[in-house]
Design an enzyme around this catalytic site. Structure first.
Site, short mmCIF file in Angstrom:
data_model
loop_
_atom_site.label_atom_id
_atom_site.label_comp_id
_atom_site.label_asym_id
_atom_site.label_seq_id
_atom_site.Cartn_x
_atom_site.Cartn_y
_atom_site.Cartn_z
N TYR A 82 0.85 -1.20 0.00
CA TYR A 82 0.00 0.00 0.00
C TYR A 82 0.88 1.24 0.00
CZ TYR A 82 -3.43 -3.46 1.42
OH TYR A 82 -4.21 -4.58 1.47
N ASN A 110 -13.17 -1.57 -4.14
CA ASN A 110 -12.94 -1.70 -5.57
C ASN A 110 -14.04 -2.52 -6.24
OD1 ASN A 110 -12.09 -3.88 -7.51
ND2 ASN A 110 -11.15 -4.63 -5.65
N CYS A 166 -6.24 -7.13 -6.59
CA CYS A 166 -5.97 -6.44 -5.34
C CYS A 166 -5.34 -7.37 -4.30
CB CYS A 166 -7.25 -5.84 -4.80
SG CYS A 166 -8.71 -6.74 -5.27
N HIS A 167 -5.42 -8.68 -4.54
CA HIS A 167 -4.85 -9.61 -3.56
C HIS A 167 -3.32 -9.59 -3.58
CE1 HIS A 167 -5.30 -11.81 -7.35
NE2 HIS A 167 -4.19 -12.44 -6.99
N GLU A 222 -0.74 -18.14 -7.10
CA GLU A 222 0.09 -17.37 -8.02
C GLU A 222 1.56 -17.75 -7.86
OE1 GLU A 222 -0.89 -13.63 -9.13
OE2 GLU A 222 -2.82 -14.51 -9.57
#
Length: 107
Positions: free
Chosen positions: A22, A44, A52-53, A79
Site C-alpha cells: 500500500y 474496488n 488487489c490480492h 500465483e
DNA sequence: CTAATGACATTTG
DNA sequence: ACAAATGCCATTA
C-alpha cells in the site's frame, strides 16, 4: 480520474507472482495516503479485473482482504507466492517496485 | 462543513 | 518480538 481509480490502475499493473505494498502505491501516486489506498481497494468494484490480492503491508504481512484474509492467502499461493503465518515468504524477492518497474514498462 | 472510519505505517511500552 | 497508541489521507455519513 479519482484517487481510487488511480489506485486500481496501478494494481492492475502488478504482474502475477509478484506483490506490492500500500505504501508503494501511495508513493507512486506522490502521496502518503496508504490508508486511502487500502480503502479504495476494499471498495474496488472491479474485483476480478484488479488483482488487489497482490497488495500487502509494507512489513511483508498479507494485511486484510474484503473477502477474508484466508482467501487472499489462497490466491497468492495459487500465483506461486508462499505465505507462512500471514507473512509473505521471500517478501523482498517477490516485491514489485512500482515506481521503477512502471518507468521501464512505459518507455 | 465536521466527525468518524479504514484491506496502513511508525513509534513506544 | 508483540501489543497498544498515534498519525495519516481520502472517503462517507
Amino acid at each position: 480520474m479519482n484517487f481510487s481509480q488511480k489506485v486500481w490502475n496501478l494494481c492492475k499493473k502488478i504482474p502475477k507472482g509478484r506483490v506490492s505494498t500500500y505504501r508503494e502505491i501511495a508513493k507512486a501516486l506522490k502521496t502518503k495516503a496508504y490508508r486511502a489506498v487500502g480503502s479504495a481497494l476494499n471498495k474496488n468494484p472491479y474485483a476480478p479485473v484488479v488483482p488487489c490480492h497482490r497488495v500487502v503491508n509494507s512489513d511483508g504481512r498479507v494485511g486484510g482482504f474484503a473477502r477474508g484474509v484466508k482467501k487472499k492467502i489462497e490466491l497468492l499461493k495459487k500465483e506461486g507466492i508462499k505465505v507462512r503465518n500471514k507473512k509473505i515468504a521471500g517478501f523482498e524477492k517477490v516485491f514489485f517496485r512500482l515506481k521503477k518497474q512502471l518507468k521501464k514498462q512505459n518507455l
